[in-house]
Every structure is written in structure tokens, then in C-alpha cells.
Write an enzyme that holds these catalytic residues in place. Structure first.
Site, mmCIF file in Angstrom:
data_model
loop_
_atom_site.group_PDB
_atom_site.id
_atom_site.type_symbol
_atom_site.label_atom_id
_atom_site.label_comp_id
_atom_site.label_asym_id
_atom_site.label_seq_id
_atom_site.Cartn_x
_atom_site.Cartn_y
_atom_site.Cartn_z
ATOM 1 N N ARG A 1 19.656 46.938 28.059
ATOM 2 C CA ARG A 1 20.694 47.896 28.462
ATOM 3 C C ARG A 1 21.523 48.322 27.262
ATOM 4 O O ARG A 1 21.944 47.494 26.455
ATOM 5 C CB ARG A 1 21.657 47.259 29.465
ATOM 6 C CG ARG A 1 21.118 47.061 30.851
ATOM 7 C CD ARG A 1 22.254 46.790 31.844
ATOM 8 N NE ARG A 1 23.309 45.931 31.300
ATOM 9 C CZ ARG A 1 24.461 45.707 31.891
ATOM 10 N NH1 ARG A 1 24.744 46.300 33.039
ATOM 11 N NH2 ARG A 1 25.360 44.906 31.355
ATOM 12 N N TYR B 1 37.475 45.757 32.927
ATOM 13 C CA TYR B 1 37.123 45.228 31.594
ATOM 14 C C TYR B 1 35.884 45.884 31.014
ATOM 15 O O TYR B 1 35.462 45.537 29.928
ATOM 16 C CB TYR B 1 36.957 43.699 31.626
ATOM 17 C CG TYR B 1 36.041 43.173 32.712
ATOM 18 C CD1 TYR B 1 34.661 43.255 32.581
ATOM 19 C CD2 TYR B 1 36.567 42.592 33.860
ATOM 20 C CE1 TYR B 1 33.831 42.776 33.580
ATOM 21 C CE2 TYR B 1 35.744 42.117 34.859
ATOM 22 C CZ TYR B 1 34.375 42.210 34.716
ATOM 23 O OH TYR B 1 33.550 41.742 35.699
ATOM 24 N N LYS B 2 35.302 46.828 31.754
ATOM 25 C CA LYS B 2 34.134 47.548 31.235
ATOM 26 C C LYS B 2 34.629 48.813 30.533
ATOM 27 O O LYS B 2 35.248 48.725 29.484
ATOM 28 C CB LYS B 2 33.148 47.805 32.365
ATOM 29 C CG LYS B 2 32.544 46.482 32.866
ATOM 30 C CD LYS B 2 31.727 46.600 34.127
ATOM 31 C CE LYS B 2 31.208 45.212 34.533
ATOM 32 N NZ LYS B 2 30.695 45.167 35.894
ATOM 33 N N PHE C 1 24.460 44.915 42.597
ATOM 34 C CA PHE C 1 24.904 43.867 41.673
ATOM 35 C C PHE C 1 25.029 42.563 42.475
ATOM 36 O O PHE C 1 25.543 42.574 43.591
ATOM 37 C CB PHE C 1 26.256 44.275 41.084
ATOM 38 C CG PHE C 1 26.766 43.378 39.998
ATOM 39 C CD1 PHE C 1 26.453 43.627 38.667
ATOM 40 C CD2 PHE C 1 27.566 42.276 40.287
ATOM 41 C CE1 PHE C 1 26.926 42.808 37.654
ATOM 42 C CE2 PHE C 1 28.043 41.450 39.274
ATOM 43 C CZ PHE C 1 27.717 41.723 37.961
ATOM 44 N N ASP D 1 31.790 50.857 45.051
ATOM 45 C CA ASP D 1 32.036 50.010 43.891
ATOM 46 C C ASP D 1 31.915 50.893 42.657
ATOM 47 O O ASP D 1 30.851 51.450 42.372
ATOM 48 C CB ASP D 1 31.004 48.870 43.864
ATOM 49 C CG ASP D 1 31.251 47.908 42.718
ATOM 50 O OD1 ASP D 1 31.706 48.369 41.655
ATOM 51 O OD2 ASP D 1 30.971 46.704 42.871
HETATM 52 C C1 LIG Z 1 30.754 43.990 36.624
HETATM 53 C C2 LIG Z 1 30.553 44.120 38.086
HETATM 54 C C3 LIG Z 1 31.173 43.250 38.974
HETATM 55 C C4 LIG Z 1 32.019 42.134 38.436
HETATM 56 O O1 LIG Z 1 32.655 41.385 39.400
HETATM 57 P P1 LIG Z 1 33.703 40.282 38.932
HETATM 58 O O2 LIG Z 1 34.281 39.767 40.151
HETATM 59 O O3 LIG Z 1 34.654 40.958 37.999
HETATM 60 O O4 LIG Z 1 32.949 39.237 38.161
HETATM 61 C C5 LIG Z 1 30.998 43.457 40.326
HETATM 62 N N1 LIG Z 1 30.209 44.462 40.789
HETATM 63 C C6 LIG Z 1 29.592 45.323 39.949
HETATM 64 C C7 LIG Z 1 28.758 46.427 40.484
HETATM 65 C C8 LIG Z 1 29.723 45.163 38.576
HETATM 66 O O5 LIG Z 1 29.106 45.983 37.743
#
Ligand SMILES: *Cc1c(COP(=O)(O)O)cnc(C)c1O
Length: 394
Positions: free
Chosen positions: A367, A222-223, A128, A197
Site C-alpha cells: 500500500r 491520525y491518518k 476493515f 466510516d
Molecule cells: C484505521 C481504521 C480504523 C481504526 O480503528 P481504531 O479504533 O482507531 O484502531 C477503523 N476502521 C477503519 C476503516 C480504518 O481504516
């Protein structure tokens, strides 16, 4: 699908037998909308609005400053323990606060400091974006080299130079699930530390952080944890690593005695040293309320339903014209199906117009996330039918 000579059960029957069906009733969802983006922004549990009203009117409104010592200040650790239960962490090892990006920074710097004499940070090549950006910044700050590696080539890439490896449990783009047990062992065998992660696995599949001996982990809420837009993220630091965990954001909230207002910094004894500044109380308490839907939920049921939902959707769409499937067909997948289509953006736009909410990731990925707490089998079927119709009428 395997042809066993027995007709596959109808989605309506699957919904009728679904042990998680009562949980959907705890969410505030529009029955006309098929929501398949809970892997990006989870839906709100009904109780959140009422709780926020209470927090704002009674706690903030009536208790005012006193509320800090009546649950607000300790919320990062209390809510952290509730998340710990969902990721296989015994109490006292998860702290909630800041964003995933910020916690990645703390974890990576902490890992580099905990493994001196090595000069390389390994990160998944297709990670990501924020994970890659933060890893690069940490590498620059600490004078380490950053080495992007495809996860399948990790074994050959690890060496006595590797200080830390940052891995995504489930890939945000493809939905591929990595073998956390095998990879953690592999990284440890090379004398390196691993940071997992969990953004796309927390709240959908059983994660066993303690049992696997994971060094550090981060994840967002938040997911699939439905904490609300911008809800604070979490950081896992196991008991054994806490005394030496040295994170770089030495704000007063992580101090041993924050209210002593001491001149010098001395970190808190436990996972609380992962804190930086004042907690985001409103977001944190919305998350706290949202976590109530997990009471009595068995993550094995969530996993089983997620696999079934994604299998059903995949089988119904994989042969549609112009469609390719990016997500692994075996069980090494999270709870999303990623498709490819040359016109992905426009197709997603048409789906959204027809109340099937998925999303698009450039250049050509569609997705669809299946949050088992509230997505029904009938939703998966309807999404597949609408997609077929959109493609037919283009
Ligand atoms: C959603 C997501 C993030 C989000 O990071 P934020 O700091 O909350 O914006 C980070 N890493 C992964 C793998 C994600 O899926």
C-alpha cells in the site's frame, strides 16, 4: 495514459505549480524520505510540538485543574466543529473522543435502537477488521443477525429486515471509493440507516455528510488528518437525529449536567451525548494544533492533487514485472495505490530500507498512501523509480 501528442509535465514542474506546495512547509518532514504511509499515520505538522509544550507547561503546569474550564472540557465539541468543516457537517454535529472502534460501537447500537422492528445489521464483507468485529459484537448484544455483503451486491441484500448498514467510504485495502450519495439513497430507500466510516476519506476528498443526509458517521484523525498516534476519533450525529440518538456508553461526560453529579443518567441535548468519559486532552489538543494546516486549504485542490499523484505513480509502476494493481483506475479511488506482488512483504522491506515508506497488508498487498498536503509529485516519481529498481535487482 492518454497520448495527446503533448509530453506529460515533469514532476518538478507540477510541484512548482502546486497550490498546496506551501502547506508542505508546515510539516516536519525529512527531505530524504518519501513518506507514503500517511493513510496509516499522518506526518506531524511542525506547530504540534510547540503547542504541546505550551499545553503541558502553561495549561497543565500553571493553570492545573482550572484548565478544565478554560477550554479542556469543551474541546471535544470545539475540535469536532473543525473536523465538521472537512466532512461537510455544519457546527454542532461532530464530537471528538475515544477510538474509531469505540465510536463504531456507539453508532451501531444507536442506529439499531433508532430503527426498531428490524433484526439485521449489514456490513461490507471485506470491511476493515475492527468494523467487522464490532458489528458482530453489536449484533450479538442486540440479538440481530449480521449479514456481510460485498458492496456491489448491496441492492439485492437490503430488505425490511435491515436496520443499519455499515460502509467504508474508501476501502483500506484496495483504495476503492464508494459512491456515498447513491448508496446512502439506496439504504434509505430500504428504510434502513447508514453508518459511514470515513477513516480513509476524511481529509482527502470532499465529504458532504449534511447534504447527503447521512445518518451517522465515524472516522479517525491520525491518518490523513495528522492528529498523531492514537489521536481521538470522531463521531457525527446530525442535528435531526440528536434528540433520539441513544448510545450505549452512558458515561458521565455525555450527561446533560456532568458536574451536577446526579444519580440518574440524562443525556446531553446535542452531539455531546456521544461522549463517554473524560476526554484525552493531550491527544485532542495535539490534533487541534495539527488541524491548523487546513486553514485556507480547499479540499477540491486536495482531491485534484491526490488523483494526480496516484495517477502518476500508477502509470509508472503498473507494468513492472510481477506487479498487479488492486486500486480502481477510474476516479472511484481514494488517495492510495495498492499493488500486488507475490513477495509483497520483502519488497516493502527493501523499499523502507531505501527510504520509501509504504506498508504491507497480508497476504500480497503493497500500500502506498499519497497525502496531498505533503507528498510531492517528485516523491511519487522517486517512489516509482526505487520500486522499479528493487524489482529489477531482486
Ligand atoms: C484505521 C481504521 C480504523 C481504526 O480503528 P481504531 O479504533 O482507531 O484502531 C477503523 N476502521 C477503519 C476503516 C480504518 O481504516
Amino acid at each position: 495514459m492518454i497520448d495527446s501528442g503533448v509530453a506529460a509535465p515533469a514532476p518538478a514542474d507540477l510541484d512548482a505549480d502546486d497550490p498546496l506546495a506551501p502547506v508542505r512547509e508546515l510539516f516536519d518532514l525529512d527531505d530524504d524520505v518519501v513518506y507514503l504511509d500517511g493513510n496509516s499515520l499522518g506526518a506531524p505538522p511542525r506547530a504540534v510540538a510547540e503547542r504541546m509544550r505550551h499545553v503541558v507547561r502553561e495549561q497543565w503546569g500553571r493553570r492545573l485543574i482550572r484548565a478544565w474550564s478554560e477550554g479542556w472540557w469543551d474541546a471535544p465539541l470545539r475540535v469536532g466543529d473543525r473536523i465538521g468543516r472537512l466532512v461537510g457537517a455544519a457546527p454542532g454535529q461532530v464530537v471528538v473522543g475515544d477510538s474509531t472502534s469505540v465510536n463504531l460501537f456507539k453508532a451501531l447500537v444507536g442506529a439499531v435502537r433508532a430503527n426498531p422492528g428490524r433484526d439485521e445489521i449489514v456490513v461490507e464483507a471485506s470491511t476493515f477488521p475492527t468494523d467487522g468485529y464490532i458489528a458482530r459484537s453489536v449484533a450479538e448484544l442486540t440479538g440481530h443477525a449480521l449479514r456481510p455483503v460485498p458492496p456491489d451486491e448491496l441492492a439485492g441484500a437490503l430488505s425490511e429486515r435491515t436496520a443499519v448498514v455499515l460502509l467504508n467510504h474508501v476501502d483500506y485495502r484496495t483504495g476503492r471509493l464508494l459512491d456515498a450519495a447513491a448508496l446512502t439513497e439506496q439504504v434509505h430507500a430500504a428504510g434502513a440507516l447508514v453508518v459511514w466510516d470515513l477513516c480513509h476519506s476524511a481529509g482527502v476528498l470532499p465529504v458532504e455528510l449534511d447534504a447527503l443526509g447521512v445518518d451517522l458517521a465515524v472516522g479517525c484523525t491520525y491518518k490523513f488528518l495528522n492528529g498523531g498516534p492514537g489521536a481521538p476519533a470522531f463521531l457525527y450525529v446530525p442535528h435531526a437525529a440528536q434528540a433520539t440518538f441513544s448510545q450505549p456508553l452512558t458515561g458521565w461526560a455525555g450527561h446533560r449536567e456532568p458536574f451536577a453529579m446526579e444519580e440518574g443518567y440524562a443525556p446531553a441535548g446535542g452531539v455531546g451525548r456521544g461522549r463517554a468519559g473524560t476526554p484525552d486532552v493531550l491527544s485532542m489538543l495535539a490534533l487541534d494544533a495539527a488541524l491548523d494546516v487546513w486553514d485556507g486549504v480547499d479540499l477540491r485542490d486536495v482531491r485534484a492533487k491526490g488523483l494526480a499523484l496516484t495517477a502518476l505513480f500508477r502509470a509508472a509502476v503498473e507494468d513492472l514485472p510481477g506487479i498487479g494493481v488492486l486500486t480502481p483506475a477510474d476516479e472511484w479511488r481514494g488517495h492510495q495505490i495498492s499493488l500486488r506482488h507475490a513477495d509483497a512483504r520483502a519488497v516493502v522491506g527493501e523499499l523502507v530500507e531505501r527510504n520509501v515508506i509504504g506498508d504491507h497488508r497480508p497476504p500480497d498487498v503493497l500500500r502506498f498512501g499519497f497525502a496531498p498536503l505533503y507528498v510531492r509529485y517528485a516523491d511519487a516519481q522517486r517512489a516509482a523509480e526505487v520500486l522499479a529498481d528493487v524489482l529489477r535487482t531482486r
